[in-house]
Design a protein around this motif. Structure first.
Motif, mmCIF file in Angstrom:
data_model
loop_
_atom_site.group_PDB
_atom_site.id
_atom_site.type_symbol
_atom_site.label_atom_id
_atom_site.label_comp_id
_atom_site.label_asym_id
_atom_site.label_seq_id
_atom_site.Cartn_x
_atom_site.Cartn_y
_atom_site.Cartn_z
ATOM 1 N N ARG A 1 0.857 -1.338 0.177
ATOM 2 C CA ARG A 1 -0.022 -0.050 0.120
ATOM 3 C C ARG A 1 0.865 1.274 -0.118
ATOM 4 N N ARG A 2 1.848 1.411 0.673
ATOM 5 C CA ARG A 2 2.923 2.364 0.896
ATOM 6 C C ARG A 2 3.675 2.436 -0.369
ATOM 7 N N LEU A 3 3.839 1.393 -1.025
ATOM 8 C CA LEU A 3 4.625 1.394 -2.270
ATOM 9 C C LEU A 3 3.818 1.919 -3.254
ATOM 10 N N GLY A 4 2.443 1.720 -3.455
ATOM 11 C CA GLY A 4 1.629 2.245 -4.317
ATOM 12 C C GLY A 4 1.218 1.170 -5.496
ATOM 13 N N VAL A 5 1.357 -0.053 -4.985
ATOM 14 C CA VAL A 5 1.141 -1.177 -5.883
ATOM 15 C C VAL A 5 0.180 -2.230 -5.064
ATOM 16 N N GLY A 6 -0.255 -3.257 -5.830
ATOM 17 C CA GLY A 6 -1.234 -4.358 -5.461
ATOM 18 C C GLY A 6 -0.107 -5.439 -4.811
ATOM 19 N N LEU A 7 -0.844 -6.410 -3.964
ATOM 20 C CA LEU A 7 -0.195 -7.577 -3.611
ATOM 21 C C LEU A 7 -1.026 -8.764 -3.988
ATOM 22 N N THR A 8 -0.161 -9.809 -4.764
ATOM 23 C CA THR A 8 -0.550 -11.196 -4.961
ATOM 24 C C THR A 8 0.242 -12.190 -4.152
ATOM 25 N N LEU A 9 -0.657 -13.195 -3.844
ATOM 26 C CA LEU A 9 -0.302 -14.197 -2.947
ATOM 27 C C LEU A 9 -0.292 -15.509 -3.868
ATOM 28 N N ASN A 10 1.125 -16.102 -3.864
ATOM 29 C CA ASN A 10 1.546 -17.395 -4.469
ATOM 30 C C ASN A 10 2.017 -18.531 -3.212
ATOM 31 N N VAL A 11 0.565 -19.338 -3.141
ATOM 32 C CA VAL A 11 0.871 -20.186 -1.928
ATOM 33 C C VAL A 11 1.732 -21.334 -2.379
ATOM 34 N N ASN A 12 2.690 -21.849 -1.663
ATOM 35 C CA ASN A 12 3.590 -22.834 -1.727
ATOM 36 C C ASN A 12 3.736 -23.576 -0.432
ATOM 37 N N PRO A 13 3.257 -24.917 -0.387
ATOM 38 C CA PRO A 13 3.035 -25.744 0.896
ATOM 39 C C PRO A 13 4.838 -26.057 1.429
ATOM 40 N N ALA A 14 5.725 -25.878 0.553
ATOM 41 C CA ALA A 14 7.332 -26.360 0.957
ATOM 42 C C ALA A 14 7.725 -25.272 1.885
ATOM 43 N N ILE A 15 7.379 -23.885 1.627
ATOM 44 C CA ILE A 15 7.908 -22.787 2.426
ATOM 45 C C ILE A 15 7.809 -23.019 4.078
ATOM 46 N N GLY A 16 8.837 -22.932 4.737
ATOM 47 C CA GLY A 16 8.779 -23.140 6.298
ATOM 48 C C GLY A 16 8.873 -24.471 6.727
ATOM 49 N N GLN A 17 8.998 -25.644 5.810
ATOM 50 C CA GLN A 17 9.219 -26.751 5.947
ATOM 51 C C GLN A 17 10.590 -27.318 6.301
ATOM 52 N N ASP A 18 11.541 -26.237 5.781
ATOM 53 C CA ASP A 18 12.991 -26.539 5.609
ATOM 54 C C ASP A 18 13.515 -25.039 5.736
ATOM 55 N N PHE A 19 14.817 -24.933 6.604
ATOM 56 C CA PHE A 19 15.547 -23.671 6.372
ATOM 57 C C PHE A 19 15.776 -23.226 5.261
ATOM 58 N N ASN A 20 16.151 -24.147 3.904
ATOM 59 C CA ASN A 20 16.743 -23.864 2.783
ATOM 60 C C ASN A 20 15.755 -23.553 1.867
ATOM 61 N N PRO A 21 15.920 -22.408 1.425
ATOM 62 C CA PRO A 21 15.010 -21.953 0.439
ATOM 63 C C PRO A 21 15.086 -22.695 -0.939
ATOM 64 N N ARG A 22 16.477 -23.400 -1.236
ATOM 65 C CA ARG A 22 16.688 -24.031 -2.617
ATOM 66 C C ARG A 22 15.783 -25.256 -2.396
ATOM 67 N N ASN A 23 15.225 -25.661 -1.440
ATOM 68 C CA ASN A 23 14.444 -26.855 -1.497
ATOM 69 C C ASN A 23 12.914 -26.587 -1.497
ATOM 70 N N TRP A 24 12.569 -25.176 -1.850
ATOM 71 C CA TRP A 24 11.101 -24.793 -1.867
ATOM 72 C C TRP A 24 10.828 -24.728 -3.277
ATOM 73 N N ARG A 25 11.738 -25.065 -4.194
ATOM 74 C CA ARG A 25 11.372 -25.131 -5.498
ATOM 75 C C ARG A 25 10.371 -23.965 -6.338
ATOM 76 N N ILE A 26 11.290 -22.781 -6.012
ATOM 77 C CA ILE A 26 10.570 -21.298 -6.364
ATOM 78 C C ILE A 26 11.526 -20.654 -7.339
ATOM 79 N N ASN A 27 11.035 -19.690 -8.077
ATOM 80 C CA ASN A 27 11.757 -19.195 -8.933
ATOM 81 C C ASN A 27 11.286 -17.503 -9.158
ATOM 82 N N ARG A 28 12.085 -16.993 -10.029
ATOM 83 C CA ARG A 28 11.690 -15.399 -10.243
ATOM 84 C C ARG A 28 10.135 -15.420 -10.855
ATOM 85 N N ALA A 29 10.185 -16.275 -11.680
ATOM 86 C CA ALA A 29 8.538 -16.268 -12.198
ATOM 87 C C ALA A 29 7.482 -16.520 -11.495
#
Length: 288
Positions: free
Chosen positions: A85-113
């Motif tokens: 809101r303060r940045l002046g843009v909207g927010l979109t959430l992309n839910v990924n069940p792997a986040i938080g299950q492991d400390f290593n984000p490499r194992n979360w299988r996410i990318n810039r896209a």
């Protein structure tokens, strides 16, 4: 010809040994890194978010109280909503069940896209910073002791452990408790942990600190303490892709404003994210 060639070599040798040559080398070594900066690709991360009018965040399905299901989406979602809101843009959430299950984000299988920012269980550690830009908060995670009485655990004490989904080191926890003569039993969920503590079946419970604080908030008089070293504690925060420094700098600035004007503190109070002030003692003598 031989004498002239010998003279030329002496002149060249004198040049290479001269102070001028050393000065030229020093200048070259100084200018080269600066010149290389101009060859790096331009960081357009902030400009791209502003152009799209949208910031996409990868978040776990649930990581209470940071991310929750239902109408109230949790602390991190509230922070991101106000940030955008303060940045002046909207927010979109992309839910990924792997986040938080492991400390290593490499194992979360996410990318810039998929997203420009990660939230809901991003541990700001040296390992994480090696491949993500990070923004820290003052919220910490780690193993915590939850008790209806004393949080100190003497030898022979029995505790219930709820491993949770925070990616904490369970092997190290087991080794630490064995070292101090504390017996353990695993429980499958929060309700079982609460019941074991309330009934006196165990002296205390051990679980991830955010979960422990959430349970204690429902039981006036229950206390929470950190496990002692070498049990590790880590700040939680947000992750961005390496090189996205313009976006990181802008979001850090917004977060600092939110801290100064009391927005963050109000959220921490709302979600009972209170500091843990004490450290449990392990292996003390059992009271007679």
């Amino acid at each position: 010809m031989s004498e002239r060639a010998d003279n030329d070599r002496q002149e060249q040798g004198g040049f290479f040994r001269s102070r001028m040559w050393r000065d030229l080398v020093i200048v070259a070594l100084t200018i080269a890194p600066i010149a290389l900066v101009y060859l790096l690709p331009t960081d357009t991360s902030l400009a791209e978010v502003e152009r799209r009018g949208q910031l996409t965040a990868c978040v776990p399905t649930a990581y209470p109280p940071l991310v929750m299901q239902g109408e109230d989406r949790g602390f991190d979602i509230a922070v991101l909503t106000e940030m955008t809101r303060r940045l002046g843009v909207g927010l979109t959430l992309n839910v990924n069940p792997a986040i938080g299950q492991d400390f290593n984000p490499r194992n979360w299988r996410i990318n810039r896209a998929q997203c420009q920012i990660l939230a809901g269980g991003v541990v700001v550690s040296a390992q994480t910073r090696s491949f993500l830009e990070t923004i820290s908060t003052d919220i910490e995670t780690g193993w915590a002791v939850l008790s209806a009485g004393s949080v100190d655990l003497p030898r022979g004490a029995r505790v219930a452990i709820l491993p949770g989904g925070g990616g904490l080191d369970r092997v190290a926890l087991s080794a630490l408790l064995r070292q101090y003569g504390v017996a353990v039993s695993l429980v499958p969920n929060t309700a079982a942990l609460e019941q074991a503590i309330a009934s006196g079946t165990v002296s205390a419970g051990i679980t991830e600190s955010l979960g422990a604080r959430a349970i204690a908030g429902n039981h006036p008089g229950w206390t929470v303490a950190w496990l002692p070293p070498p049990s590790a504690r880590y700040p939680l925060g947000y992750g961005l892709w390496k090189g996205d420094l313009t976006l990181k700098k802008r979001l850090q600035s917004i977060l600092a404003d939110m801290e100064r004007d009391g927005f963050i503190r109000a959220l921490e109070t709302r979600y009972d994210i209170l500091p843990i002030e004490t450290i449990a003692q392990l292996g003390t003598e059992t009271p007679q």
